[in-house]
Design a protein around this motif. Structure first.
Motif, PDB file in Angstrom:
ATOM      1  N   VAL A  95      28.755  76.266 -23.201  1.00 49.41           N
ATOM      2  CA  VAL A  95      29.700  76.109 -24.298  1.00 49.41           C
ATOM      3  C   VAL A  95      29.066  75.249 -25.385  1.00 49.41           C
ATOM      4  O   VAL A  95      28.246  74.373 -25.115  1.00 49.41           O
ATOM      5  N   GLY A  96      29.447  75.528 -26.617  1.00 45.53           N
ATOM      6  CA  GLY A  96      28.983  74.717 -27.728  1.00 45.53           C
ATOM      7  C   GLY A  96      29.881  73.513 -27.921  1.00 45.53           C
ATOM      8  O   GLY A  96      31.112  73.635 -27.902  1.00 45.53           O
ATOM      9  N   GLY A  97      29.289  72.361 -28.132  1.00 45.85           N
ATOM     10  CA  GLY A  97      30.071  71.151 -28.344  1.00 45.85           C
ATOM     11  C   GLY A  97      30.918  71.202 -29.599  1.00 45.85           C
ATOM     12  O   GLY A  97      31.912  70.480 -29.713  1.00 45.85           O
ATOM     13  N   ALA A  98      30.537  72.059 -30.557  1.00 45.78           N
ATOM     14  CA  ALA A  98      31.288  72.186 -31.803  1.00 45.78           C
ATOM     15  C   ALA A  98      32.085  73.487 -31.875  1.00 45.78           C
ATOM     16  O   ALA A  98      32.647  73.805 -32.925  1.00 45.78           O
ATOM     17  N   SER A  99      32.156  74.229 -30.773  1.00 38.43           N
ATOM     18  CA  SER A  99      32.901  75.482 -30.763  1.00 38.43           C
ATOM     19  C   SER A  99      34.404  75.222 -30.804  1.00 38.43           C
ATOM     20  O   SER A  99      34.876  74.210 -30.274  1.00 38.43           O
ATOM     21  N   PRO A 100      35.176  76.137 -31.386  1.00 39.30           N
ATOM     22  CA  PRO A 100      36.630  75.961 -31.426  1.00 39.30           C
ATOM     23  C   PRO A 100      37.244  76.103 -30.040  1.00 39.30           C
ATOM     24  O   PRO A 100      36.673  76.760 -29.159  1.00 39.30           O
ATOM     25  N   PRO A 101      38.406  75.490 -29.820  1.00 36.95           N
ATOM     26  CA  PRO A 101      39.064  75.573 -28.505  1.00 36.95           C
ATOM     27  C   PRO A 101      39.295  77.002 -28.022  1.00 36.95           C
ATOM     28  O   PRO A 101      39.252  77.257 -26.810  1.00 36.95           O
ATOM     29  N   SER A 102      39.522  77.936 -28.939  1.00 41.57           N
ATOM     30  CA  SER A 102      39.748  79.320 -28.527  1.00 41.57           C
ATOM     31  C   SER A 102      38.559  79.895 -27.787  1.00 41.57           C
ATOM     32  O   SER A 102      38.711  80.827 -26.980  1.00 41.57           O
ATOM     33  N   LEU A 103      37.367  79.325 -28.007  1.00 38.95           N
ATOM     34  CA  LEU A 103      36.167  79.808 -27.337  1.00 38.95           C
ATOM     35  C   LEU A 103      35.750  78.945 -26.156  1.00 38.95           C
ATOM     36  O   LEU A 103      34.927  79.369 -25.344  1.00 38.95           O
ATOM     37  N   THR A 104      36.284  77.749 -26.053  1.00 33.61           N
ATOM     38  CA  THR A 104      35.917  76.884 -24.931  1.00 33.61           C
ATOM     39  C   THR A 104      36.953  76.871 -23.808  1.00 33.61           C
ATOM     40  O   THR A 104      36.617  76.614 -22.655  1.00 33.61           O
ATOM     41  N   ARG A 105      38.220  77.149 -24.142  1.00 31.31           N
ATOM     42  CA  ARG A 105      39.262  77.175 -23.112  1.00 31.31           C
ATOM     43  C   ARG A 105      38.977  78.172 -21.997  1.00 31.31           C
ATOM     44  O   ARG A 105      39.175  77.854 -20.807  1.00 31.31           O
ATOM     45  N   PRO A 106      38.521  79.393 -22.313  1.00 37.02           N
ATOM     46  CA  PRO A 106      38.240  80.332 -21.227  1.00 37.02           C
ATOM     47  C   PRO A 106      37.192  79.816 -20.239  1.00 37.02           C
ATOM     48  O   PRO A 106      37.323  80.026 -19.026  1.00 37.02           O
ATOM     49  N   SER A 107      36.175  79.128 -20.732  1.00 39.09           N
ATOM     50  CA  SER A 107      35.148  78.601 -19.835  1.00 39.09           C
ATOM     51  C   SER A 107      35.718  77.525 -18.915  1.00 39.09           C
ATOM     52  O   SER A 107      35.319  77.420 -17.748  1.00 39.09           O
ATOM     53  N   ALA A 108      36.648  76.731 -19.421  1.00 40.53           N
ATOM     54  CA  ALA A 108      37.300  75.731 -18.574  1.00 40.53           C
ATOM     55  C   ALA A 108      38.100  76.412 -17.461  1.00 40.53           C
ATOM     56  O   ALA A 108      38.100  75.949 -16.308  1.00 40.53           O
ATOM     57  N   MET A 109      38.782  77.499 -17.796  1.00 39.45           N
ATOM     58  CA  MET A 109      39.520  78.253 -16.787  1.00 39.45           C
ATOM     59  C   MET A 109      38.577  78.837 -15.740  1.00 39.45           C
ATOM     60  O   MET A 109      38.851  78.796 -14.538  1.00 39.45           O
ATOM     61  N   LEU A 110      37.454  79.371 -16.200  1.00 36.06           N
ATOM     62  CA  LEU A 110      36.473  79.942 -15.273  1.00 36.06           C
ATOM     63  C   LEU A 110      35.862  78.873 -14.380  1.00 36.06           C
ATOM     64  O   LEU A 110      35.644  79.099 -13.181  1.00 36.06           O
ATOM     65  N   ALA A 111      35.590  77.700 -14.941  1.00 35.07           N
ATOM     66  CA  ALA A 111      35.006  76.612 -14.149  1.00 35.07           C
ATOM     67  C   ALA A 111      35.923  76.217 -13.001  1.00 35.07           C
ATOM     68  O   ALA A 111      35.451  75.871 -11.906  1.00 35.07           O
ATOM     69  N   ALA A 112      37.228  76.274 -13.240  1.00 37.65           N
ATOM     70  CA  ALA A 112      38.185  75.921 -12.197  1.00 37.65           C
ATOM     71  C   ALA A 112      38.333  77.022 -11.151  1.00 37.65           C
ATOM     72  O   ALA A 112      38.660  76.747 -10.002  1.00 37.65           O
ATOM     73  N   ALA A 113      38.093  78.265 -11.552  1.00 40.35           N
ATOM     74  CA  ALA A 113      38.332  79.396 -10.656  1.00 40.35           C
ATOM     75  C   ALA A 113      37.104  79.812  -9.857  1.00 40.35           C
ATOM     76  O   ALA A 113      37.227  80.213  -8.694  1.00 40.35           O
ATOM     77  N   LEU A 114      35.936  79.723 -10.465  1.00 43.18           N
ATOM     78  CA  LEU A 114      34.728  80.192  -9.789  1.00 43.18           C
ATOM     79  C   LEU A 114      34.259  79.174  -8.753  1.00 43.18           C
ATOM     80  O   LEU A 114      34.151  77.981  -9.046  1.00 43.18           O
ATOM     81  N   PRO A 115      33.941  79.635  -7.550  1.00 45.12           N
ATOM     82  CA  PRO A 115      33.563  78.684  -6.492  1.00 45.12           C
ATOM     83  C   PRO A 115      32.205  78.035  -6.685  1.00 45.12           C
ATOM     84  O   PRO A 115      31.945  76.960  -6.137  1.00 45.12           O
ATOM     85  N   GLU A 116      31.308  78.665  -7.467  1.00 44.62           N
ATOM     86  CA  GLU A 116      29.961  78.110  -7.635  1.00 44.62           C
ATOM     87  C   GLU A 116      29.603  78.053  -9.113  1.00 44.62           C
ATOM     88  O   GLU A 116      28.616  78.638  -9.540  1.00 44.62           O
ATOM     89  N   ALA A 117      30.395  77.325  -9.888  1.00 44.46           N
ATOM     90  CA  ALA A 117      30.171  77.270 -11.332  1.00 44.46           C
ATOM     91  C   ALA A 117      29.972  75.843 -11.810  1.00 44.46           C
ATOM     92  O   ALA A 117      30.510  74.896 -11.233  1.00 44.46           O
ATOM     93  N   ARG A 118      29.197  75.706 -12.862  1.00 42.48           N
ATOM     94  CA  ARG A 118      29.093  74.428 -13.561  1.00 42.48           C
ATOM     95  C   ARG A 118      29.044  74.701 -15.058  1.00 42.48           C
ATOM     96  O   ARG A 118      28.624  75.768 -15.511  1.00 42.48           O
TER      97      ARG A 118
END
Length: 260
Positions: free
Chosen positions: A208-231
């Motif tokens: 994720v980009g540190g300056a990306s808008p929330p609309s583009l970073t929220r999905p990655s946060a959801m994936l990080a919580a769901a995927l068993p082997e993600a960082r």
């Protein structure tokens, strides 16, 4: 360019280069395989790279009607052509296709997803009326204005990012494929299912980009919580196109994960 047949018979083209274990690259909206030019030389030093043209672009075929599911199958077909032990890197809409492709192939070793877009908690990823405005610009024949509007409003691109995009070798290919951006509003209809995604037991890096808008970073946060082997790896100061604006940083994050 080489080709492989997707599940529906469509020819999907890819360019093979470099040497080492296989790595499939999946570009985002309007681009083709040339969008990876800023980072390709370094990736080729470590991998046999298969940079694909998504359907409707470059050397790939297309279908009369569009269905995002076919794109999932296209990516899986290229991964299967690369064989066991393949790593997969997808950007933006291509990252969403790569996520779903990963659930459709047994040949994946590692997965890198750079800001796949989809709605989170009912929050839309596109502003109301954006699709209609883009269609009007396309109908008027102003493809450059259409692309500029898309990247600024859908991807939150800064002036620096827009300048880098327009200076990249892939800009002419983007103009040629500008019309395909409209069908990719299909990602706004994507339904995230955490339980199903949890079945993907493949080591995954979420960029994720540190300056990306929330609309583009929220999905990655959801994936990080769901995927068993993600960082998650945050690229400071970057937005949605770090391959253009900070290629060394992008490559460093990708290689540290894939070669570990």
């Amino acid at each position: 360019m080489e080709t492989v047949r997707s599940k529906d018979g469509t020819a999907i083209a890819f360019e093979r280069s470099g040497s080492g274990p296989p790595l499939v690259l999946v570009h985002g909206t309007t681009a083709d395989h040339t969008r990876w030019a800023p980072v390709l030389p370094e990736l080729e030093r470590h991998f046999t790279v298969l940079a694909m043209d998504r359907r409707g672009r470059g050397g790939s075929g297309d279908s009369e009607t569009y269905d995002i599911e076919r794109e999932y199958e296209d990516v899986a077909a290229v991964v299967d052509a690369a064989g066991p032990g393949t790593s997969l890197l997808g950007h933006s809409y291509g990252a969403l296709c790569s996520l779903e492709a990963a659930l459709r192939t047994p040949n994946l070793r590692k997965l890198v997803l750079y800001e796949p877009p989809f709605p989170v908690d009912g929050i839309e990823i596109y502003a109301p009326g954006l699709e209609a405005r883009l269609q009007a610009l396309l109908d008027a024949g102003d493809r450059e204005a259409m692309l500029t509007t898309f990247f600024r409003e859908a991807a939150g691109a800064s002036e620096q990012e827009m300048a880098a995009l327009k200076a990249a070798p892939s800009w002419q290919a983007r103009l040629a494929a500008a019309h395909t951006a409209l069908r990719e509003f299909a990602d706004a209809e994507y339904v995230f299912d955490a339980g199903r995604i949890a079945n993907l037991k493949v080591p995954t890096l979420l960029l994720v980009g540190g300056a990306s808008p929330p609309s583009l970073t929220r999905p990655s946060a959801m994936l990080a919580a769901a995927l068993p082997e993600a960082r998650v790896a945050v690229m400071p100061g970057q937005g949605h196109t770090a391959m253009n604006t900070a290629p060394d940083l992008f490559v460093r994050e990708v290689l540290s994960f894939l070669t570990a």
